[in-house]
Design a protein around this motif. Structure first.
Motif, PDB file in Angstrom:
ATOM      1  N   PRO A  26       0.836  -1.205   0.000  1.00 33.55           N
ATOM      2  CA  PRO A  26       0.000   0.000   0.000  1.00 33.55           C
ATOM      3  C   PRO A  26       0.875   1.263   0.000  1.00 33.55           C
ATOM      4  CG  PRO A  26      -0.697  -1.527   1.731  1.00 33.55           C
ATOM      5  CD  PRO A  26       0.570  -2.067   1.154  1.00 33.55           C
ATOM      6  N   VAL A  27       0.382   2.309  -0.627  1.00 36.68           N
ATOM      7  CA  VAL A  27       1.103   3.588  -0.622  1.00 36.68           C
ATOM      8  C   VAL A  27       1.139   4.090   0.821  1.00 36.68           C
ATOM      9  CG1 VAL A  27       1.102   5.960  -1.467  1.00 36.68           C
ATOM     10  CG2 VAL A  27       0.285   4.112  -2.953  1.00 36.68           C
ATOM     11  N   SER A  28       2.333   4.415   1.309  1.00 32.44           N
ATOM     12  CA  SER A  28       2.452   4.854   2.702  1.00 32.44           C
ATOM     13  C   SER A  28       2.524   6.375   2.780  1.00 32.44           C
ATOM     14  CB  SER A  28       3.692   4.224   3.342  1.00 32.44           C
ATOM     15  OG  SER A  28       4.840   4.501   2.573  1.00 32.44           O
ATOM     16  N   VAL A  29       2.174   6.868   3.969  1.00 33.91           N
ATOM     17  CA  VAL A  29       2.161   8.312   4.217  1.00 33.91           C
ATOM     18  C   VAL A  29       3.298   8.649   5.162  1.00 33.91           C
ATOM     19  CG1 VAL A  29       0.865  10.193   5.322  1.00 33.91           C
ATOM     20  CG2 VAL A  29      -0.314   8.532   3.849  1.00 33.91           C
ATOM     21  N   GLN A  30       4.105   9.642   4.797  1.00 38.21           N
ATOM     22  CA  GLN A  30       5.135  10.073   5.724  1.00 38.21           C
ATOM     23  C   GLN A  30       5.046  11.542   6.022  1.00 38.21           C
ATOM     24  OE1 GLN A  30       9.334  10.114   3.998  1.00 38.21           O
ATOM     25  NE2 GLN A  30       8.484   8.320   2.985  1.00 38.21           N
ATOM     26  N   SER A  31       5.730  11.930   7.091  1.00 35.20           N
ATOM     27  CA  SER A  31       5.775  13.331   7.474  1.00 35.20           C
ATOM     28  C   SER A  31       7.137  13.577   8.103  1.00 35.20           C
ATOM     29  CB  SER A  31       4.651  13.640   8.461  1.00 35.20           C
ATOM     30  OG  SER A  31       4.660  15.015   8.795  1.00 35.20           O
ATOM     31  N   MET A  32       7.372  14.807   8.519  1.00 31.87           N
ATOM     32  CA  MET A  32       8.688  15.177   9.053  1.00 31.87           C
ATOM     33  C   MET A  32       8.477  16.021  10.296  1.00 31.87           C
ATOM     34  SD  MET A  32      11.809  16.716   6.814  1.00 31.87           S
ATOM     35  CE  MET A  32      13.474  16.748   7.508  1.00 31.87           C
ATOM     36  N   THR A  33       9.224  15.725  11.321  1.00 35.85           N
ATOM     37  CA  THR A  33       9.079  16.491  12.566  1.00 35.85           C
ATOM     38  C   THR A  33       9.586  17.923  12.384  1.00 35.85           C
ATOM     39  OG1 THR A  33      11.191  15.585  13.256  1.00 35.85           O
ATOM     40  CG2 THR A  33       9.231  14.529  14.145  1.00 35.85           C
ATOM     41  N   SER A  34       9.026  18.842  13.193  1.00 33.62           N
ATOM     42  CA  SER A  34       9.490  20.234  13.167  1.00 33.62           C
ATOM     43  C   SER A  34      10.239  20.571  14.447  1.00 33.62           C
ATOM     44  CB  SER A  34       8.291  21.179  12.982  1.00 33.62           C
ATOM     45  OG  SER A  34       7.382  21.033  14.044  1.00 33.62           O
ATOM     46  N   THR A  35      10.434  19.565  15.314  1.00 35.11           N
ATOM     47  CA  THR A  35      11.188  19.779  16.559  1.00 35.11           C
ATOM     48  C   THR A  35      12.682  19.747  16.258  1.00 35.11           C
ATOM     49  OG1 THR A  35      11.105  17.403  16.872  1.00 35.11           O
ATOM     50  CG2 THR A  35       9.428  18.709  18.020  1.00 35.11           C
ATOM     51  N   VAL A  36      13.491  20.193  17.234  1.00 39.56           N
ATOM     52  CA  VAL A  36      14.930  19.975  17.149  1.00 39.56           C
ATOM     53  C   VAL A  36      15.159  18.527  17.562  1.00 39.56           C
ATOM     54  CG1 VAL A  36      17.171  20.591  18.157  1.00 39.56           C
ATOM     55  CG2 VAL A  36      15.508  22.380  17.578  1.00 39.56           C
ATOM     56  N   THR A  37      15.759  17.745  16.670  1.00 38.09           N
ATOM     57  CA  THR A  37      15.879  16.310  16.912  1.00 38.09           C
ATOM     58  C   THR A  37      16.657  16.003  18.191  1.00 38.09           C
ATOM     59  OG1 THR A  37      15.718  15.942  14.537  1.00 38.09           O
ATOM     60  CG2 THR A  37      16.610  14.136  15.837  1.00 38.09           C
ATOM     61  N   ALA A  38      17.640  16.843  18.510  1.00 35.60           N
ATOM     62  CA  ALA A  38      18.437  16.632  19.718  1.00 35.60           C
ATOM     63  C   ALA A  38      17.560  16.610  20.967  1.00 35.60           C
ATOM     64  CB  ALA A  38      19.504  17.732  19.842  1.00 35.60           C
ATOM     65  N   GLN A  41      12.852  14.105  23.726  1.00 32.52           N
ATOM     66  CA  GLN A  41      11.530  14.027  24.342  1.00 32.52           C
ATOM     67  C   GLN A  41      10.478  14.755  23.494  1.00 32.52           C
ATOM     68  OE1 GLN A  41      11.801  14.730  28.518  1.00 32.52           O
ATOM     69  NE2 GLN A  41       9.571  14.736  28.806  1.00 32.52           N
ATOM     70  N   ALA A  42      10.797  15.977  23.090  1.00 33.18           N
ATOM     71  CA  ALA A  42       9.860  16.744  22.259  1.00 33.18           C
ATOM     72  C   ALA A  42       9.653  16.053  20.914  1.00 33.18           C
ATOM     73  CB  ALA A  42      10.395  18.161  22.043  1.00 33.18           C
ATOM     74  N   THR A  43      10.742  15.512  20.363  1.00 26.17           N
ATOM     75  CA  THR A  43      10.655  14.850  19.067  1.00 26.17           C
ATOM     76  C   THR A  43       9.784  13.598  19.160  1.00 26.17           C
ATOM     77  OG1 THR A  43      12.812  15.734  18.447  1.00 26.17           O
ATOM     78  CG2 THR A  43      12.025  13.832  17.191  1.00 26.17           C
ATOM     79  N   LEU A  44      10.001  12.806  20.225  1.00 25.04           N
ATOM     80  CA  LEU A  44       9.178  11.602  20.409  1.00 25.04           C
ATOM     81  C   LEU A  44       7.712  11.961  20.602  1.00 25.04           C
ATOM     82  CD1 LEU A  44      11.475   9.282  22.535  1.00 25.04           C
ATOM     83  CD2 LEU A  44      10.229   8.609  20.463  1.00 25.04           C
ATOM     84  N   ALA A  45       7.443  13.050  21.311  1.00 24.96           N
ATOM     85  CA  ALA A  45       6.051  13.477  21.506  1.00 24.96           C
ATOM     86  C   ALA A  45       5.422  13.763  20.143  1.00 24.96           C
ATOM     87  CB  ALA A  45       5.992  14.709  22.402  1.00 24.96           C
ATOM     88  N   GLN A  46       6.200  14.408  19.260  1.00 25.80           N
ATOM     89  CA  GLN A  46       5.643  14.722  17.943  1.00 25.80           C
ATOM     90  C   GLN A  46       5.508  13.457  17.087  1.00 25.80           C
ATOM     91  OE1 GLN A  46       7.564  17.500  15.058  1.00 25.80           O
ATOM     92  NE2 GLN A  46       5.837  18.836  15.545  1.00 25.80           N
ATOM     93  N   VAL A  47       6.473  12.573  17.187  1.00 23.58           N
ATOM     94  CA  VAL A  47       6.387  11.306  16.444  1.00 23.58           C
ATOM     95  C   VAL A  47       5.132  10.552  16.876  1.00 23.58           C
ATOM     96  CG1 VAL A  47       7.449   9.027  16.111  1.00 23.58           C
ATOM     97  CG2 VAL A  47       8.873  11.090  16.047  1.00 23.58           C
ATOM     98  N   ARG A  48       4.853  10.526  18.180  1.00 24.82           N
ATOM     99  CA  ARG A  48       3.653   9.815  18.680  1.00 24.82           C
ATOM    100  C   ARG A  48       2.374  10.490  18.190  1.00 24.82           C
ATOM    101  NH1 ARG A  48       6.687   9.596  23.698  1.00 24.82           N
ATOM    102  NH2 ARG A  48       7.793   7.586  23.707  1.00 24.82           N
ATOM    103  N   ALA A  49       2.376  11.817  18.188  1.00 24.85           N
ATOM    104  CA  ALA A  49       1.191  12.540  17.689  1.00 24.85           C
ATOM    105  C   ALA A  49       0.967  12.231  16.212  1.00 24.85           C
ATOM    106  CB  ALA A  49       1.362  14.046  17.901  1.00 24.85           C
ATOM    107  N   LEU A  50       2.051  12.198  15.435  1.00 24.31           N
ATOM    108  CA  LEU A  50       1.940  11.887  14.006  1.00 24.31           C
ATOM    109  C   LEU A  50       1.447  10.452  13.816  1.00 24.31           C
ATOM    110  CD1 LEU A  50       5.262  13.586  12.807  1.00 24.31           C
ATOM    111  CD2 LEU A  50       2.942  14.298  12.167  1.00 24.31           C
ATOM    112  N   THR A  51       1.912   9.547  14.688  1.00 27.41           N
ATOM    113  CA  THR A  51       1.480   8.147  14.594  1.00 27.41           C
ATOM    114  C   THR A  51      -0.012   8.023  14.895  1.00 27.41           C
ATOM    115  OG1 THR A  51       3.690   7.484  15.309  1.00 27.41           O
ATOM    116  CG2 THR A  51       1.979   5.798  15.366  1.00 27.41           C
ATOM    117  N   SER A  52      -0.460   8.746  15.914  1.00 23.18           N
ATOM    118  CA  SER A  52      -1.898   8.721  16.231  1.00 23.18           C
ATOM    119  C   SER A  52      -2.715   9.241  15.055  1.00 23.18           C
ATOM    120  CB  SER A  52      -2.208   9.596  17.448  1.00 23.18           C
ATOM    121  OG  SER A  52      -1.522   9.105  18.556  1.00 23.18           O
TER     122      SER A  52
END
Lengths: 363, 363
Positions: A26-38, A41-52
Motif C-alpha cells: 500500500p502507498v504509505s504516508v510520511q511526514s517530518m518532525t518540526s522539533t529539534v531532533t536533539a 523528548q519533544a521529538t518523540l512526543a511529535q512522532v507519537r502525535a503523528l502516529t496517532s
C-alpha cells in the motif's frame, strides 16, 4: 456498481523497518518532525502525535552530532520507522545508521566527495538500511561554471532533474546497492508530474512523491493534491509526503485523505458526504455534517454518512451511502443503504443520524 | 528554465455572457450562491463577494417562481454572468431565460417530458443562452424497473453515465442546438476522472468539471484537487467548480489556486513559497510566511516571495523566486532573483521582505 481502479506501476519492494515501499505494498504516508531532533523528548512526543494521526513513517532532520546522538533513543521508542534526513555531512548518515534509522534520505548533490557517499552506501548495505536519493529543482543547475550554467538553463527542468538523478545513482549502482527509493521534487506541480513520469519509465525503484514548498495548508493542499494526485491516478508513487509550512499534523490528515479519496487505502472511521449547499438547501448542511462528523470521530469502522440539503440530489446519491439524511420541509428523512427508514423533525436530525450510525456499526 | 505546459483539449467555444467556455479560452472558475435566490439583495451581496474573490461565473438555484422573479434584478446588477440551476420544472428554465440568465443548467433526468425539454431548447436558442447538460452518479441507475436496475448495477458507473449523457444529448442534437456545456459529476474521484476522459473522447463540447459532495473545505479540497487537477493536467476541462458544503467563498479561492498551481492562469498578487518546516529551521517559517502574505495582500502584481528556514534548500530554491529570505544563525539573507542583497537580524526579516517586495513591484 463497478468503479474504476488505479493500476499501480510495478516497482521493486524496499523494506523500511516494518513498512514496505513498492512491490505492490500500500502507498504509505510520511511526514517530518518540526522539533529539534536533539530534544528527544519533544521529538518523540511529535512522532507519537503523528502516529496517532495515521502516519506510516517519520523523517527527522539531523544537522548536528547532538541530533544523531538523540536518534538511538528516538528509534528505540518510536512506534513507526524513523528516517534520517542528511545534508552536507556524510558523518551524520553514518551516525544515523549506527543509531538504527530505518532509512536515510540523501541528496548526493550536497555531498561532493563520492568516497564519502560510498562509505554511507557500504554502511547502509551492511545494516540493511534503505536510502532515498533525492533531487530537487534547486540542486540541478550548475552554480560555478558559467558556461555549463547557461547550458543547463536552456534545458527543460524535468530532463535536467532526471539527468542529475542518473548521475547520483551511478555511485549506488557501482556499489551494487539496490535498496533505493527515488524522489524528484519541485515547487512546480507540472514539473513534479512530468519528472516523475520520466523516472517511472526509466527505473523500477519505488518512488517518493511530494511537492516542495507547497505553502501553508490552505494553498498547499491544492497544489500537492493536484500534482501527487495526478501521479497516483496514473499508478505512480509508493510513498507520499504532503508538505506544509508549520505543524506537520495536517500533512498526515491530507496525505491520508488523498489516499482515501483515490481508494488506495480503505478509510478508517466515518466518511461524511455533504451536498454543496445552494439556495435549495432546507437546513444548515455544513453545520449538520460537521456536528455528525464530530459525534462520530471515535469510530474506526468505515461507514459513509451523507447529509443532503434537498430532494434534488439527495435520494439518488443517498443510495450509495450507508446512512443518509435528506432535508425537506421542516423534517428530514433517514435512509439506510438507500431505503427510507423514518422521518424526524429537523432539530433532531443530528442526534438521529448519530444513533443510527452507531447502530449500523454495532456500538 | 523550460517548464512543462498543459496541452489543452480542443473544444468548441460557447459564450456565456461575456465569458467564453472552450475554444482555447482560459479555464474559468464558477461557484454557486447559498442564499435563497428570491432574496435578491442577499443574493447580490454574495455574488459581489464571489466576484471580489475572483469568480468568473455564478450559478443560482431557482426552485420556485419567487426565485426566477428575483432573477431579472440579479442579472441586471451582477458583475458576472449568471447561470440558473434548474431541476424538475421546465417552467423555471423558461422564466430564467426570459429574465436574462446567460446559461441554464439542466439535468434532463429529472424533467421526464421531452416536449418540455424541447421548449427550453427552443427558448435558449432564440435568446442565445447556453445550456449545461449534467449527469450525476445519482441519476443514472433506473429506479422503477427492477430488471433494468439490476442490469444497470452490473455495468461500470462511468459507462452508465456516458450512456445516459448520450441519451440526454439526443434531444438537443435533434433540435440542432449546439451551445452546450457537458458535465458528469461523481463523489468518487476516479469516476470523475474516468467519465470525463470518455466524454472528452466522444464529444467536443466544453466540459464543466467538479466533484459532487466533496465535503467541507478541509477534506473536499484534497478530493477535488486530485480529480479536477488530474483532468486539467491532461488538458481536459473548460470551467471548474470546486464545491464545498457551506460558504461558497473558499470554493473560489481553491479553484483559482488550482489554476495558478497548474499555470493555467497567471497568479494575481504575491505568491508565498515557504519551506516545509523541519528540525533545521532557524525561525518560525510558517509564521513569517503568513505575516509576509498578509502584509502584501493588497498587491495585484505577480511576485514570488520565498521564505526558507535554513541553508539546505534555501539558496538553490531562492534562485527561482523574485524575492527570497533564508534564515541562518540569528540573521536572514535577502535575495533578489537569486542574487544576495543584504542580511538583516531575524526580528526585522518580515519588515525587510515587505519593503523589498514593494520596491520590486514599484509601490
Amino acid at each position: 456498481m463497478q468503479l474504476p481502479q488505479i493500476q499501480r506501476r510495478k516497482s521493486r519492494a524496499v523494506r523500511v523497518g516494518n513498512v514496505t515501499l513498492g512491490g505492490g505494498a500500500p502507498v504509505s504516508v510520511q511526514s517530518m518532525t518540526s522539533t529539534v531532533t536533539a530534544d528527544a523528548q519533544a521529538t518523540l512526543a511529535q512522532v507519537r502525535a503523528l502516529t496517532s494521526a495515521g502516519v506510516d513513517l517519520v523523517r527527522l532532520a539531523v544537522p548536528t552530532r547532538a541530533d544523531t546522538a538523540a536518534l538511538e533513543r528516538i528509534v528505540g521508542e518510536s512506534p513507526v520507522p524513523i528516517i534520517a534526513d542528511v545534508h552536507f555531512q556524510a558523518e551524520r548518515a553514518l551516525e544515523a545508521i549506527a543509531a538504527g534509522a530505518a532509512k536515510i534520505r540523501l541528496n548526493p548533490g550536497n555531498i561532493q566527495d563520492r568516497d564519502q557517499v560510498r562509505r554511507v552506501i557500504d554502511a547502509a548495505g551492511e545494516a540493511h538500511v534503505a536510502i532515498r536519493v533525492g533531487v530537487n529543482e534547486g540542486s540541478v543547475v550548475e552554480r560555478r561554471d558559467t558556461a555549463r550554467r547557461q547550458a543547463d538553463l536552456a534545458k527543460p527542468l524535468d530532463d535536467l532533474m532526471v539527468e542529475k538523478l542518473a548521475e547520483y545513482l551511478q555511485t549506488f549502482q557501482d556499489a551494487g546497492f539496490e535498496d533505493l527509493v527515488l524522489s524528484a521534487k519541485s515547487h512546480d506541480a507540472l514539473t513534479c508530474v512530468s519528472v516523475n513520469r520520466k523516472i517511472a519509465q526509466r527505473w523500477d525503484y519505488p518512488l517518493h512523491l511530494g511537492v516542495t514548498h507547497a505553502g501553508t495548508a490552505q494553498t498547499g493542499s491544492i497544489r500537492s493534491a493536484a500534482a501527487v494526485g495526478t501521479l497516483l491516478v496514473e499508478g505512480i508513487g509508493d510513498t507520499i509526503r504532503i508538505s506544509y509550512a508549520g505543524d506537520p499534523l495536517p500533512e498526515v490528515a491530507a496525505g491520508l485523505e488523498l489516499l482515501y479519496s483515490l481508494r488506495l487505502r480503505p478509510r478508517v472511521g466515518a466518511e461524511l458526504v455533504a451536498c454543496p449547499t445552494c439556495g435549495r438547501a432546507m437546513g444548515d448542511v455544513a453545520a449538520m455534517a460537521e456536528a455528525v462528523r464530530c459525534a462520530l470521530a471515535d469510530l474506526a469502522e468505515p461507514i459513509t454518512v451523507a447529509v443532503m440539503g434537498c430532494v434534488v440530489n439527495g435520494p439518488g446519491e443517498a443510495a450509495n451511502a450507508d446512512l443518509a439524511v435528506c432535508a425537506g420541509d421542516g423534517k428530514v428523512v433517514l435512509y439506510v443503504r438507500g431505503k427510507p427508514l423514518r422521518s424526524v423533525p429537523i432539530d433532531q436530525a443530528v442526534q438521529a443520524v448519530v444513533e443510527e450510525a452507531r447502530k449500523l456499526v454495532g456500538r
